[in-house]
Design a protein around this motif. Structure first.
Motif, PDB file in Angstrom:
ATOM      1  N   ALA A 160       0.850  -1.194   0.000  1.00  0.00           N
ATOM      2  CA  ALA A 160       0.000   0.000   0.000  1.00  0.00           C
ATOM      3  C   ALA A 160       0.880   1.237   0.000  1.00  0.00           C
ATOM      4  N   LYS A 161       0.249   2.394  -0.148  1.00  0.00           N
ATOM      5  CA  LYS A 161       0.991   3.650  -0.212  1.00  0.00           C
ATOM      6  C   LYS A 161       1.706   3.971   1.096  1.00  0.00           C
ATOM      7  N   THR A 162       1.097   3.622   2.210  1.00  0.00           N
ATOM      8  CA  THR A 162       1.722   3.872   3.512  1.00  0.00           C
ATOM      9  C   THR A 162       1.942   2.554   4.235  1.00  0.00           C
ATOM     10  N   ALA A 163       2.880   2.572   5.185  1.00  0.00           N
ATOM     11  CA  ALA A 163       3.158   1.363   5.963  1.00  0.00           C
ATOM     12  C   ALA A 163       1.929   0.958   6.780  1.00  0.00           C
ATOM     13  N   TYR A 223      10.936   1.254  -3.872  1.00  0.00           N
ATOM     14  CA  TYR A 223      11.304   2.464  -4.593  1.00  0.00           C
ATOM     15  C   TYR A 223      11.329   2.208  -6.099  1.00  0.00           C
ATOM     16  N   ASN A 224      11.061   3.254  -6.857  1.00  0.00           N
ATOM     17  CA  ASN A 224      11.315   3.269  -8.291  1.00  0.00           C
ATOM     18  C   ASN A 224      12.561   4.111  -8.541  1.00  0.00           C
ATOM     19  N   ALA A 243       5.679   2.677  -2.509  1.00  0.00           N
ATOM     20  CA  ALA A 243       4.784   1.849  -1.697  1.00  0.00           C
ATOM     21  C   ALA A 243       5.564   1.223  -0.547  1.00  0.00           C
ATOM     22  N   TYR A 244       4.808   0.636   0.357  1.00  0.00           N
ATOM     23  CA  TYR A 244       5.372  -0.170   1.447  1.00  0.00           C
ATOM     24  C   TYR A 244       4.840  -1.599   1.323  1.00  0.00           C
TER      25      TYR A 244
END
Length: 238
Positions: free
Chosen positions: A58-61, A100-101, A116-117
């Motif tokens: 998801a976007k956050t942890a 990471y990208n 993302a995480y």
């Protein structure tokens, strides 16, 4: 004064040869032979060990962890409904990793963008009714197990089969010792020492992510576990 020391000097001269003579006659060890023996015994496994991993991103942890918690809770509930006891369920590890990208910059460097995480939760499961292993794997995959995972088969109490392998290993050592002694023109006497080491071949892993949860139960073949023992036996030679 010279006469007073003569008896002491004479006694020392008599005692020293006696001590030297005793030191010159150490006891020689008896002839001996050391041989290795191997023994193997097999038995059907009575315990399946599963490693089931759930990964959510998801976007956050926090969002990734919440999604992972929901999926793993469903997996644990399915394990219990299939008859797996609480004591046979154990969390093996939880990992939270950023993803990471990376892109190249004109100057040759790189930029990293956090996208993302990923949260991975791994559950270790002991299945005591091996006939349910395929069913349990199906449920786990359909409820969220989507990464890694593995299965191995073992025995809860292998003492009896290891004892059988030890007997075979000692018998093998005795047979080898007799053959070697006969070739050398001597005979085997009493056993002076025995040491042993037992081990079992590692299980072959099966990846949970390769299972088709939409089809029938996963076909699982438990086979047999082979317990091998090696002994070193020291024999006296006659």
């Amino acid at each position: 004064m010279t006469r007073a020391f003569l008896p002491l000097a004479f006694a020392a001269a008599v005692a020293l040869p006696a001590i030297a003579g005793a030191a010159e006659a150490p006891q020689q060890p008896s002839p001996r032979i050391i041989v290795s023996g191997e023994g193997e015994a097999t038995v059907a496994p009575d315990l399946a060990l599963l490693s089931l991993s759930v990964m959510r991103e998801a976007k956050t942890a926090r969002e990734a962890l919440d999604a992972n918690n929901d999926a793993m809770a469903a997996v644990i509930a399915a394990m219990k409904s299939a008859g797996v006891a609480e004591r046979d369920l154990q969390t093996a590890g939880i990992q939270i990793n950023p993803r990471y990208n990376y892109s190249n910059k004109p100057d040759g460097g790189q930029t990293a963008e956090l996208v993302a995480y990923q949260v991975t939760n791994t559950l270790s499961v002991r299945v005591r009714d091996i006939s349910k292993t395929g069913e349990i794997l199906d449920k786990a995959v359909s409820l969220g197990v989507n990464q890694g995972g593995g299965i191995s088969f073992t025995n809860e109490n292998p003492a009896a089969v290891i004892g059988e392998a030890r007997k075979k290993a000692v018998a093998d050592a005795i047979a080898k010792a007799k053959t070697l002694a006969e070739a050398a023109g001597v005979s085997v006497g009493k056993v002076l020492e025995i040491t042993d080491q037992n081990f079992m071949s590692p299980p072959m892993p099966m990846n949970a992510k390769a299972y088709d949860a939409a089809g029938a139960s996963v076909p699982v073949q438990a086979g047999e576990n082979a317990y091998r023992v090696m002994v070193n036996v020291t024999f006296e030679l006659k």
